[in-house]
Design a protein around this motif. Structure first.
Motif, PDB file in Angstrom:
ATOM      1  N   ARG A   1      -6.957  84.486  75.953  1.00  0.00           N
ATOM      2  CA  ARG A   1      -8.101  84.951  75.153  1.00  0.00           C
ATOM      3  C   ARG A   1      -7.843  84.764  73.667  1.00  0.00           C
ATOM      4  O   ARG A   1      -8.687  84.242  72.928  1.00  0.00           O
ATOM      5  N   THR A   2      -6.660  85.159  73.207  1.00  0.00           N
ATOM      6  CA  THR A   2      -6.345  85.042  71.786  1.00  0.00           C
ATOM      7  C   THR A   2      -6.189  83.581  71.374  1.00  0.00           C
ATOM      8  O   THR A   2      -6.682  83.164  70.323  1.00  0.00           O
TER       9      THR A   2
ATOM     10  N   SER B   1      -9.550  81.909  71.119  1.00  0.00           N
ATOM     11  CA  SER B   1     -10.220  82.305  69.876  1.00  0.00           C
ATOM     12  C   SER B   1      -9.667  81.526  68.690  1.00  0.00           C
ATOM     13  O   SER B   1     -10.436  81.035  67.856  1.00  0.00           O
TER      14      SER B   1
ATOM     15  N   SER C   1     -10.728  77.704  69.046  1.00  0.00           N
ATOM     16  CA  SER C   1     -12.159  77.456  68.810  1.00  0.00           C
ATOM     17  C   SER C   1     -12.544  77.757  67.366  1.00  0.00           C
ATOM     18  O   SER C   1     -13.316  77.012  66.755  1.00  0.00           O
ATOM     19  N   PHE C   2     -12.005  78.834  66.797  1.00  0.00           N
ATOM     20  CA  PHE C   2     -12.321  79.160  65.410  1.00  0.00           C
ATOM     21  C   PHE C   2     -11.757  78.106  64.460  1.00  0.00           C
ATOM     22  O   PHE C   2     -12.431  77.667  63.533  1.00  0.00           O
TER      23      PHE C   2
END
Length: 127
Positions: free
Chosen positions: A12-13, A16, A19-20
């Motif tokens: 999950r991290t 993130s 993608s960011f």
């Protein structure tokens, strides 16, 4: 199951971060290509750094998960040999690990695309 939950939080991290970072990179690349900005190197480098950080986090998480699962298997074999448990039941395939490896491959393709401006995540019209 706790090892899978830990790997899921890493996924999950890392997702993130990847993608960011990719989004920041693309936004400033488009602004530079449109002539709205003369120099976009610093924000683009920040985007690349975020993607690299996400990839590094995934690699460490995958290594930790694999080592932990090997340790569990070793402990189970020791318990079986000591007669504490009977029978041998194998560990199922970890779909979380498969997902992490797939995300790692996508992240590597993305960083390759960002750094060398080739690959599936580039704008063919801008090239």
């Amino acid at each position: 199951m706790s090892a899978d939950r830990t790997l899921m939080s890493v996924i999950r991290t890392a997702l993130s971060l990847i993608s960011f970072g990719f989004t920041i990179f693309q936004v400033f690349q488009k602004l530079r290509d449109a002539g709205a900005m003369a120099h976009a190197a610093a924000p683009r480098n920040f985007g690349v750094t975020l993607v690299l950080l996400g990839i590094l986090m995934l690699v460490i998480g995958i290594i930790y998960h694999v080592q932990f699962m090997i340790g569990l298997r070793r402990e189970r074999n020791d318990m079986r040999e000591a007669g504490l448990i009977h029978g041998d039941s194998g560990y199922p395939v970890s779909f979380t690990l498969i997902t992490a490896v797939v995300l790692l491959v996508i992240g590597l393709i993305a960083i390759f695309s960002m750094v060398f401006n080739i690959g599936p995540f580039t704008d063919a019209a801008a090239a």
